[in-house]
Enzyme design. Structure first.
Site, short mmCIF file in Angstrom:
data_model
loop_
_atom_site.label_atom_id
_atom_site.label_comp_id
_atom_site.label_asym_id
_atom_site.label_seq_id
_atom_site.Cartn_x
_atom_site.Cartn_y
_atom_site.Cartn_z
CB CYS A 20 32.97 -22.41 5.65
SG CYS A 20 31.51 -23.29 6.20
CE LYS A 59 37.21 -16.60 9.52
NZ LYS A 59 36.02 -17.37 9.85
CG ASN A 121 38.54 -15.70 13.67
OD1 ASN A 121 38.27 -16.76 13.10
ND2 ASN A 121 37.77 -15.20 14.59
N GLY A 122 40.05 -16.01 16.43
CA GLY A 122 39.99 -17.23 17.23
C GLY A 122 40.07 -16.98 18.72
CG ASP A 123 39.88 -19.65 21.06
OD1 ASP A 123 38.74 -20.05 20.80
OD2 ASP A 123 40.89 -20.37 21.01
NE ARG A 146 33.63 -19.78 19.21
CZ ARG A 146 34.56 -20.61 19.63
NH1 ARG A 146 34.20 -21.71 20.26
NH2 ARG A 146 35.84 -20.35 19.44
C1 LIG Z 1 27.22 -18.24 14.54
C2 LIG Z 1 28.47 -18.19 13.73
C3 LIG Z 1 28.39 -17.88 12.38
C4 LIG Z 1 29.57 -17.82 11.61
N1 LIG Z 1 29.49 -17.49 10.29
C5 LIG Z 1 30.63 -17.31 9.58
C6 LIG Z 1 30.59 -16.83 8.24
O1 LIG Z 1 29.52 -16.61 7.68
N2 LIG Z 1 31.76 -16.64 7.59
C7 LIG Z 1 32.97 -16.87 8.20
O2 LIG Z 1 34.02 -16.66 7.59
N3 LIG Z 1 33.04 -17.37 9.46
C8 LIG Z 1 31.90 -17.57 10.15
N4 LIG Z 1 31.97 -18.04 11.45
C9 LIG Z 1 33.27 -18.43 12.01
C10 LIG Z 1 33.89 -17.27 12.76
O3 LIG Z 1 34.14 -16.19 11.91
C11 LIG Z 1 35.20 -17.67 13.41
O4 LIG Z 1 36.14 -18.06 12.43
C12 LIG Z 1 35.09 -18.80 14.42
O5 LIG Z 1 33.88 -18.74 15.14
C13 LIG Z 1 36.26 -18.73 15.40
O6 LIG Z 1 36.30 -17.46 16.03
P1 LIG Z 1 35.73 -17.23 17.53
O7 LIG Z 1 36.60 -18.06 18.43
O8 LIG Z 1 35.89 -15.74 17.72
O9 LIG Z 1 34.32 -17.69 17.53
C14 LIG Z 1 30.82 -18.11 12.22
C15 LIG Z 1 30.87 -18.42 13.58
C16 LIG Z 1 29.72 -18.45 14.34
C17 LIG Z 1 29.81 -18.80 15.82
#
Ligand SMILES: Cc1cc2nc3c(=O)[nH]c(=O)nc-3n(C[C@H](O)[C@H](O)[C@H](O)COP(=O)(O)O)c2cc1C
Length: 249
Positions: A20, A59, A121-123, A146
């Site tokens: 985070c 993570k 993880n990512g994108d 997302r």
């Molecule tokens: C609305 C939202 C809430 C999220 N909450 C968490 C969380 O509680 N714990 C966590 O490890 N990552 C959290 N993330 C981050 C995602 O797990 C991820 O690392 C980040 O969005 C990149 O991945 P993506 O490209 O699939 O969005 C959150 C992301 C979004 C968009």
């Protein structure tokens, strides 16, 4: 702390979030702040391991300001030696937030170096992309943030494809009700002001496949309570009922 959590729920697994990037979280030495203090990160995992006998996930992001592959591999190995069963890697640094493309070559490098499963993880935005990432990296799993808000059926789609089953496309009603369900969950979890703020932030993602997304997100964004947001959203979704959602590539 973990005793506290376990006293009110029985989770399948514990997932420690060292990814985070929120500044105040890092300033407290939590979230991605732990990446700058490896020995403290390892003792957090060790103490969780002592209390929690189930699956323990950690993570992380790929670094704080820059990528240093040997630091990353050592840090991941340290987490595993401290008791982590699974490492999830978000292939960006803390400083990059969500700006640049996630580096999946790092997921591959960490997966090759560790003896435990690595989740990438990512994108990831679609089932095809998720499957491609699994195949390219040999990752033990894919985490989607997302993308699952944009297409809440992305996991069922990917799972059907991996198992060679046909996937029954969701109806417009399915697409609508899964989004309303999420909004209801947020409303039930947070006090109204905070819930409305969370919903406002998620709307652009939740609605991106609907042709009226921008107008709807703008209009609902002005409303101050989740109840009012829900009524307005329901109105939009009813009004445009039957309009095909755009299929994401
Ligand atoms: C609305 C939202 C809430 C999220 N909450 C968490 C969380 O509680 N714990 C966590 O490890 N990552 C959290 N993330 C981050 C995602 O797990 C991820 O690392 C980040 O969005 C990149 O991945 P993506 O490209 O699939 O969005 C959150 C992301 C979004 C968009």
């Amino acid at each position: 702390m973990i005793d506290n959590v376990l006293s009110f729920c029985r989770p399948f697994a514990l997932d420690i979030n060292m990814g985070c990037p929120v500044w105040w979280m890092r300033r407290l030495g939590a979230g991605a702040g732990l990446l700058s203090e490896p020995s403290r990160a390892f003792s957090v995992v060790e103490s969780a391991r002592k209390t929690w006998k189930g699956p323990l996930f950690v993570k992380i992001r790929a670094g704080t300001t820059a990528i240093d592959i040997s630091w990353l591999l050592d840090f991941c190995q340290g987490l595993v030696d401290s008791g982590a069963d699974v490492i999830t890697l978000h292939g960006r640094t803390v400083e990059e937030r969500l700006r640049r493309e996630a580096r999946w070559d790092l997921v591959l490098a960490v997966r090759e170096a560790l003896l435990v499963p690595v989740i990438g993880n990512g994108d990831v935005r679609s089932a095809d992309q998720a499957i491609r990432r699994l195949q390219e990296t040999g990752a033990g799993g894919i985490m989607i943030g997302r993308g699952v808000l944009m297409d809440p059926f992305v996991f069922s789609r990917a799972s059907a494809s991996l198992q060679g089953r046909p996937f029954k496309e969701p109806t417009y009603e399915d697409e609508v009700s899964i989004r309303l369900e999420l909004i209801d969950d947020i409303a039930a979890t947070y006090e109204p002001g905070r819930a409305a703020c969370r919903i406002r932030k998620l709307l652009p993602y939740l609605l991106c496949r609907f042709p009226f997304a921008r107008r709807c997100a703008l209009e609902i964004g002005r409303l101050k309570t989740p109840a009012a947001q829900r009524v307005a959203l329901h109105g939009f979704l009813e009004k445009f009922s039957g309009q095909a959602t755009q299929v994401l590539g």
